[in-house]
Design an enzyme around this catalytic site. Structure first.
Site, PDB file in Angstrom:
ATOM      1  N   PHE A 175      -7.364  21.855 -24.436  1.00 17.89           N
ATOM      2  CA  PHE A 175      -7.777  20.312 -24.598  1.00 17.89           C
ATOM      3  C   PHE A 175      -8.935  20.284 -23.654  1.00 17.89           C
ATOM      4  O   PHE A 175      -9.142  20.958 -22.640  1.00 17.89           O
ATOM      5  CB  PHE A 175      -6.522  19.676 -24.228  1.00 17.89           C
ATOM      6  CG  PHE A 175      -6.949  18.260 -24.446  1.00 17.89           C
ATOM      7  CD1 PHE A 175      -7.126  17.899 -25.585  1.00 17.89           C
ATOM      8  CD2 PHE A 175      -7.303  17.360 -23.286  1.00 17.89           C
ATOM      9  CE1 PHE A 175      -7.505  16.483 -25.825  1.00 17.89           C
ATOM     10  CE2 PHE A 175      -7.916  16.060 -23.506  1.00 17.89           C
ATOM     11  CZ  PHE A 175      -7.788  15.486 -24.766  1.00 17.89           C
ATOM     12  N   THR A 176      -9.730  19.379 -24.015  1.00 16.40           N
ATOM     13  CA  THR A 176     -11.113  19.296 -23.433  1.00 16.40           C
ATOM     14  C   THR A 176     -11.175  19.019 -21.887  1.00 16.40           C
ATOM     15  O   THR A 176     -11.566  19.987 -21.217  1.00 16.40           O
ATOM     16  CB  THR A 176     -11.630  17.795 -24.185  1.00 16.40           C
ATOM     17  OG1 THR A 176     -10.866  16.856 -23.797  1.00 16.40           O
ATOM     18  CG2 THR A 176     -12.173  18.440 -25.583  1.00 16.40           C
ATOM     19  N   TYR A 228       0.662  -1.208   0.074  1.00 10.22           N
ATOM     20  CA  TYR A 228       0.041  -0.045  -0.063  1.00 10.22           C
ATOM     21  C   TYR A 228       0.951   1.295  -0.068  1.00 10.22           C
ATOM     22  O   TYR A 228       0.456   2.167  -0.847  1.00 10.22           O
ATOM     23  CB  TYR A 228      -0.999   0.061   1.209  1.00 10.22           C
ATOM     24  CG  TYR A 228      -1.857   1.388   1.209  1.00 10.22           C
ATOM     25  CD1 TYR A 228      -3.121   1.242   0.337  1.00 10.22           C
ATOM     26  CD2 TYR A 228      -1.755   2.443   1.866  1.00 10.22           C
ATOM     27  CE1 TYR A 228      -3.858   1.970   0.416  1.00 10.22           C
ATOM     28  CE2 TYR A 228      -2.584   3.499   1.731  1.00 10.22           C
ATOM     29  CZ  TYR A 228      -3.693   3.244   0.871  1.00 10.22           C
ATOM     30  OH  TYR A 228      -4.545   4.218   0.758  1.00 10.22           O
TER      31      TYR A 228
HETATM   32  N1  F0G Z   1      -3.665  16.453 -22.184  1.00 11.08           N
HETATM   33  C1  F0G Z   1      -3.767  16.156 -23.705  1.00 11.08           C
HETATM   34  C2  F0G Z   1      -2.977  17.052 -24.573  1.00 11.08           C
HETATM   35  C3  F0G Z   1      -4.297  15.200 -24.075  1.00 11.08           C
HETATM   36  O1  F0G Z   1      -4.615  14.520 -25.303  1.00 11.08           O
HETATM   37  C4  F0G Z   1      -5.285  14.293 -22.954  1.00 11.08           C
HETATM   38  C5  F0G Z   1      -5.976  13.063 -23.221  1.00 11.08           C
HETATM   39  C6  F0G Z   1      -5.123  14.628 -21.584  1.00 11.08           C
HETATM   40  C7  F0G Z   1      -4.323  15.880 -21.398  1.00 11.08           C
HETATM   41  C8  F0G Z   1      -5.832  14.080 -20.696  1.00 11.08           C
HETATM   42  O2  F0G Z   1      -5.192  12.687 -20.310  1.00 11.08           O
HETATM   43  O3  F0G Z   1      -6.911  10.931 -20.928  1.00 11.08           O
HETATM   44  O4  F0G Z   1      -4.950  10.355 -19.464  1.00 11.08           O
HETATM   45  O5  F0G Z   1      -6.828  11.694 -18.772  1.00 11.08           O
HETATM   46  N2  F0G Z   1      -6.169  12.802 -24.662  1.00 11.08           N
HETATM   47  C9  F0G Z   1      -6.741  11.670 -24.972  1.00 11.08           C
HETATM   48  C10 F0G Z   1      -7.137  11.822 -26.556  1.00 11.08           C
HETATM   49  C11 F0G Z   1      -8.142  11.148 -24.378  1.00 11.08           C
HETATM   50  O6  F0G Z   1      -7.563  10.838 -27.083  1.00 11.08           O
HETATM   51  O7  F0G Z   1      -6.433  12.530 -27.208  1.00 11.08           O
HETATM   52  P1  F0G Z   1      -5.941  11.553 -19.753  1.00 11.08           P
END
Ligand code: F0G
Length: 466
Positions: free
Chosen positions: A125-126, A73
């Protein structure tokens, strides 16, 4: 023979069988999935180019590390291996492990952002923007204009526009800007890199104003490759050396290990400031896990530590991006409008140009991704209006880039798979006038692209070729 080909520096020891489907089966599957490729079952997909995230093939060395998982752990050996790898290759002092990238984004946003703050970045980024807004911040895009032009040939389309950044500082005041988040490479712009010269300037400007620089290092190795290929003075430097220099112009980083690091799960937040790292660990234990595992099993951390060492090998990255460019060049030769230059992790189809008969409100990239699946069994992903979501006032955002992303997993598919993909894309582009627009029939509140459902606006099917 002057030019060496990009052939893979590995051979295949184990294979995973794929299902082949008929066109009728695919039409049924995409309708059942509400014309959202995220809702397809992977068993119904032939070549899966949805994402490069968590989809890489691990090496035998990584798999053998899985057997050495220390599942204590607290204080797992594997955590210390991961910490050493991040310190050695990225150069940050404090490591905060998380289950994946968005776990790191969540914690970073909570410890850094106050209500009313502004967070500049090189295109959104989303998940990154979501966590910034959730923490009370406002994201401001400070990427150069060329990034929003699909056909620009700028070699570093991910660069920060220093004038836009200075204007923001003058407008809101540096005390309202806790940090800038710099993505290397920029996912939504088409996997476009940032130059070292730009990183250096951004760091100098921000340091003068007391603004921290946080890299989104998710695809930093791919960025390092473009610097090696394109930036004067770096052609003889190793990827490992370039990566260290990139990170030296920042105060920390968020990381999704599921991309560059060649693992199926895992991520981290790294910071040089010990006090901030301690604050991050307080949230970590509440939301992710203890400070020496943060949501990963010991075996996952071992696989990532070993993956990091493999990911910075020059031969690896040359073959990885070589394969992406191979597909991109096939499409360019066929006259298909794609984002140029070809990016690091995928090839991005320009749905606006391919479907001039559809308005952006008719979700052309979502429709094109559905049609490509029906035509070929290849699964891509929408990166346009649906992904951009709504602004805080509730209106649809209208991004200039309306794209379908064909994302290449690392070390997974062959050149023949790339050929078949290019054939499928060519076929669907030739029949583009048969593609109908889509409308939402279900729209979730957050990160809508993952779960939304759609229906064709004017006909039963999104794509019917007589
Ligand atoms: N930042 C970038 C530039 C990303 O492309 C992603 C994820 C994340 C952060 C978030 O990371 O998925 O590990 O939580 N991109 C994936 C994609 C989902 O399909 O481009 P995560």
């Amino acid at each position: 023979m002057k030019k060496r080909s990009w052939a893979e520096p590995f051979k295949i020891k184990m294979v995973e069988l794929l299902t082949m489907t008929t066109r009728e089966e695919r039409k049924r599957a995409i309708a059942e999935a509400g014309y959202n490729t995220f809702l397809l079952r992977s068993a119904d997909v032939y070549i899966d180019l949805l994402t490069d995230s968590g989809t890489s093939a691990m090496s035998d060395y990584q798999w053998s590390g899985i057997m050495l998982g220390d599942e204590a752990y607290a204080g797992s050996k594997n955590f210390y291996h991961l910490e050493e790898a991040v310190q050695q290759y990225y150069g940050y002092r404090q490591l905060v492990p998380t289950h994946q990238g968005r776990g790191a984004e969540h914690i970073l946003s909570q410890i850094m952002i106050k209500n009313g703050d502004y967070i500049p970045g090189n295109m959104y980024f989303t998940t990154t923007r979501y966590h910034q807004e959730r923490a009370g911040g406002t994201f401001v895009d400070v990427i150069i204009d060329e990034a929003h032009e699909s056909q620009s040939s700028h070699p570093f389309k991910g660069n920060i526009d220093l004038t836009k950044l200075r204007d923001l500082i003058n407008r809101v005041g540096a005390e309202k800007i806790p940090y800038i988040s710099v993505q290397v490479t920029v996912n939504m712009a088409g996997g476009q890199p940032v130059s070292l010269a730009n990183l250096r300037e951004v760091y100098a400007l921000c340091s003068r104003h007391g603004i921290k620089v946080i890299l989104d290092a998710t695809r930093a190795i791919e960025n390092a490759y473009f610097i090696q290929q394109r930036e004067a003075g770096y052609s003889t430097k190793t990827i490992a050396a370039i990566l260290r220099e990139m990170c030296s112009y920042s105060d920390g980083a968020t990381m999704s290990g599921k991309k560059d690091s060649l693992v199926n799960i895992g991520g981290w937040l790294a910071l040089n400031d010990e006090d901030k790292a301690s604050e991050a660990r307080s949230l970590l234990v509440a939301f992710e896990g203890l400070q020496t595992y943060g949501g990963m099993a010991g075996r996952d951390m071992e696989a990532m530590a070993r993956g990091i060492a493999e990911s910075v090998q020059d031969d690896h990255i040359r073959a990885r991006i070589g394969q992406v460019q191979y597909l991109g060049n096939l499409l360019l030769e066929a006259g298909i409008p794609v984002v140029t230059p070809i990016g690091g992790h995928g090839v991005f189809l320009d749905a606006r140009v391919i479907l001039p008969h559809l308005e952006q409100e008719q979700l052309p990239a979502q429709a094109l991704a559905s049609a490509l699946y029906i035509e070929s069994g290849v699964r891509g992903m929408e990166r346009g209006t649906v992904s951009a979501g709504r602004d805080p006032a509730g209106n649809n955002r209208h991004p200039k880039l309306e794209l379908v992303r064909l994302t290449i997993p690392r070390r997974v598919y062959t050149q023949a798979h790339m050929d078949v993909t290019a054939e499928g894309v060519s076929e669907v582009v030739q029949n583009a006038d048969k593609i109908r627009g889509l409308k939402f029939i279900f729209e979730p509140e957050a990160l809508r692209f993952f779960q939304a459902r759609f229906a064709p606006i004017t006909a039963d099917q999104v794509y019917e070729v007589p």
